[in-house]
Design a protein around this motif. Structure first.
Motif, PDB file in Angstrom:
ATOM      1  N   LEU A 145       0.827  -1.203   0.000  1.00 23.42           N
ATOM      2  CA  LEU A 145       0.000   0.000   0.000  1.00 23.42           C
ATOM      3  C   LEU A 145       0.863   1.255   0.000  1.00 23.42           C
ATOM      4  O   LEU A 145       0.611   2.199  -0.758  1.00 23.42           O
ATOM      5  CB  LEU A 145      -0.930  -0.016   1.216  1.00 23.42           C
ATOM      6  N   PHE A 146       1.883   1.281   0.838  1.00 19.08           N
ATOM      7  CA  PHE A 146       2.777   2.437   0.975  1.00 19.08           C
ATOM      8  C   PHE A 146       3.379   2.820  -0.380  1.00 19.08           C
ATOM      9  O   PHE A 146       3.472   3.995  -0.715  1.00 19.08           O
ATOM     10  CB  PHE A 146       3.873   2.097   1.983  1.00 19.08           C
ATOM     11  N   ASP A 147       3.782   1.812  -1.134  1.00 17.36           N
ATOM     12  CA  ASP A 147       4.399   2.060  -2.440  1.00 17.36           C
ATOM     13  C   ASP A 147       3.380   2.417  -3.516  1.00 17.36           C
ATOM     14  O   ASP A 147       3.750   2.900  -4.582  1.00 17.36           O
ATOM     15  CB  ASP A 147       5.206   0.840  -2.884  1.00 17.36           C
ATOM     16  N   SER A 148       2.089   2.213  -3.238  1.00 14.25           N
ATOM     17  CA  SER A 148       1.042   2.452  -4.240  1.00 14.25           C
ATOM     18  C   SER A 148       0.399   3.827  -4.159  1.00 14.25           C
ATOM     19  O   SER A 148      -0.253   4.250  -5.106  1.00 14.25           O
ATOM     20  CB  SER A 148      -0.075   1.402  -4.092  1.00 14.25           C
ATOM     21  N   VAL A 149       0.537   4.504  -3.010  1.00 15.82           N
ATOM     22  CA  VAL A 149      -0.197   5.762  -2.812  1.00 15.82           C
ATOM     23  C   VAL A 149       0.743   6.919  -2.518  1.00 15.82           C
ATOM     24  O   VAL A 149       1.690   6.779  -1.750  1.00 15.82           O
ATOM     25  CB  VAL A 149      -1.240   5.642  -1.672  1.00 15.82           C
ATOM     26  N   PRO A 150       0.478   8.072  -3.110  1.00 16.54           N
ATOM     27  CA  PRO A 150       1.271   9.264  -2.786  1.00 16.54           C
ATOM     28  C   PRO A 150       0.685  10.019  -1.595  1.00 16.54           C
ATOM     29  O   PRO A 150      -0.475   9.799  -1.203  1.00 16.54           O
ATOM     30  CB  PRO A 150       1.146  10.109  -4.058  1.00 16.54           C
ATOM     31  N   THR A 151       1.474  10.906  -1.037  1.00 16.36           N
ATOM     32  CA  THR A 151       0.974  11.846  -0.055  1.00 16.36           C
ATOM     33  C   THR A 151      -0.167  12.626  -0.698  1.00 16.36           C
ATOM     34  O   THR A 151      -0.122  12.940  -1.884  1.00 16.36           O
ATOM     35  CB  THR A 151       2.103  12.814   0.370  1.00 16.36           C
ATOM     36  N   GLY A 152      -1.210  12.904   0.059  1.00 17.68           N
ATOM     37  CA  GLY A 152      -2.376  13.602  -0.468  1.00 17.68           C
ATOM     38  C   GLY A 152      -3.487  12.685  -0.913  1.00 17.68           C
ATOM     39  O   GLY A 152      -4.581  13.153  -1.252  1.00 17.68           O
ATOM     40  N   THR A 153      -3.249  11.384  -0.914  1.00 16.99           N
ATOM     41  CA  THR A 153      -4.295  10.420  -1.299  1.00 16.99           C
ATOM     42  C   THR A 153      -5.493  10.543  -0.373  1.00 16.99           C
ATOM     43  O   THR A 153      -5.349  10.617   0.847  1.00 16.99           O
ATOM     44  CB  THR A 153      -3.735   8.973  -1.246  1.00 16.99           C
ATOM     45  N   ALA A 154      -6.690  10.568  -0.957  1.00 20.67           N
ATOM     46  CA  ALA A 154      -7.935  10.640  -0.184  1.00 20.67           C
ATOM     47  C   ALA A 154      -8.164   9.315   0.543  1.00 20.67           C
ATOM     48  O   ALA A 154      -7.987   8.240  -0.033  1.00 20.67           O
ATOM     49  CB  ALA A 154      -9.109  10.938  -1.093  1.00 20.67           C
ATOM     50  N   VAL A 155      -8.594   9.421   1.805  1.00 20.35           N
ATOM     51  CA  VAL A 155      -8.913   8.262   2.634  1.00 20.35           C
ATOM     52  C   VAL A 155     -10.273   8.537   3.275  1.00 20.35           C
ATOM     53  O   VAL A 155     -10.431   9.514   4.014  1.00 20.35           O
ATOM     54  CB  VAL A 155      -7.863   8.034   3.749  1.00 20.35           C
ATOM     55  N   ASN A 156     -11.260   7.705   2.972  1.00 19.37           N
ATOM     56  CA  ASN A 156     -12.596   7.864   3.551  1.00 19.37           C
ATOM     57  C   ASN A 156     -12.851   6.707   4.510  1.00 19.37           C
ATOM     58  O   ASN A 156     -12.784   5.548   4.121  1.00 19.37           O
ATOM     59  CB  ASN A 156     -13.658   7.890   2.450  1.00 19.37           C
ATOM     60  N   ILE A 157     -13.117   7.047   5.769  1.00 20.09           N
ATOM     61  CA  ILE A 157     -13.371   6.028   6.787  1.00 20.09           C
ATOM     62  C   ILE A 157     -14.855   6.064   7.126  1.00 20.09           C
ATOM     63  O   ILE A 157     -15.386   7.098   7.553  1.00 20.09           O
ATOM     64  CB  ILE A 157     -12.534   6.271   8.064  1.00 20.09           C
ATOM     65  N   ILE A 158     -15.529   4.924   6.897  1.00 16.41           N
ATOM     66  CA  ILE A 158     -16.968   4.831   7.139  1.00 16.41           C
ATOM     67  C   ILE A 158     -17.258   3.705   8.128  1.00 16.41           C
ATOM     68  O   ILE A 158     -16.436   2.824   8.329  1.00 16.41           O
ATOM     69  CB  ILE A 158     -17.746   4.589   5.829  1.00 16.41           C
ATOM     70  N   ARG A 159     -18.433   3.774   8.737  1.00 19.20           N
ATOM     71  CA  ARG A 159     -18.830   2.699   9.664  1.00 19.20           C
ATOM     72  C   ARG A 159     -18.918   1.402   8.906  1.00 19.20           C
ATOM     73  O   ARG A 159     -18.644   0.379   9.249  1.00 19.20           O
ATOM     74  CB  ARG A 159     -20.185   2.995  10.300  1.00 19.20           C
TER      75      ARG A 159
END
Length: 159
Positions: A145-159
């Motif tokens: 995952l770390f190698d796949s996403v840049p800084t600024g990537t959107a992260v949505n946390i839902i129930r």
């Protein structure tokens, strides 16, 4: 790229720019459930971004304290010697809330709560809550995952 995290499913989904799921990862969120408040030891909900990526180039199982490598490499023996330590291993994706008054600024600020997506010992069970607020993921999955996403990537946390 975009990340969706389902607390109910205990799953992190990595999506491409067309909103198609590329990969599913099992996670472990907070044992106290969801919540925004500082000191609650809950996983915050809502829209976030990856504010910082920490640990690039460190060996797998590198131990972090306050976002700094300690010089230790996690082993089961180290875990046995320090059973109450909250192990943050391998890499850190530091989250920042995007919704003022909900998960950004003041007593609900995700970044000031030091909420991360981070690696865990192999003995930590994924698929069920157990952290003190962060999103735990296996070290191998975190490296991918770390190698796949840049800084600024959107992260949505839902129930």
């Amino acid at each position: 790229m975009k990340i969706n995290i389902s607390i109910h499913k205990q799953q992190l989904d990595l999506l491409n720019d067309d909103e198609q799921v590329i990969k599913h990862y099992r996670i472990s969120s907070a044992k106290n459930g969801t919540g925004q408040q500082n000191g609650s030891y809950c996983t915050p909900l809502g829209k976030h971004i990856i504010r910082a990526k920490i640990g690039s180039g460190q060996p797998i199982n590198t131990v972090f304290v306050r976002r700094r490598p300690t010089g230790e490499i996690y082993t089961p023996d180290l875990g046995y010697r320090y059973p109450n330590r909250d192990w943050i291993l391998t890499r850190i994706l530091w989250l920042s809330g995007c919704e003022p008054g909900f998960n950004r600024l003041g007593p609900v600020d995700t970044m000031q709560r030091y909420i991360y997506i981070h690696g865990s010992p192999d003995s930590v069970e994924m698929g069920k809550p157990g952290s003190i607020g962060c999103i735990r993921i296996s070290n191998d999955n975190l490296l991918e995952l770390f190698d796949s996403v840049p800084t600024g990537t959107a992260v949505n946390i839902i129930r």
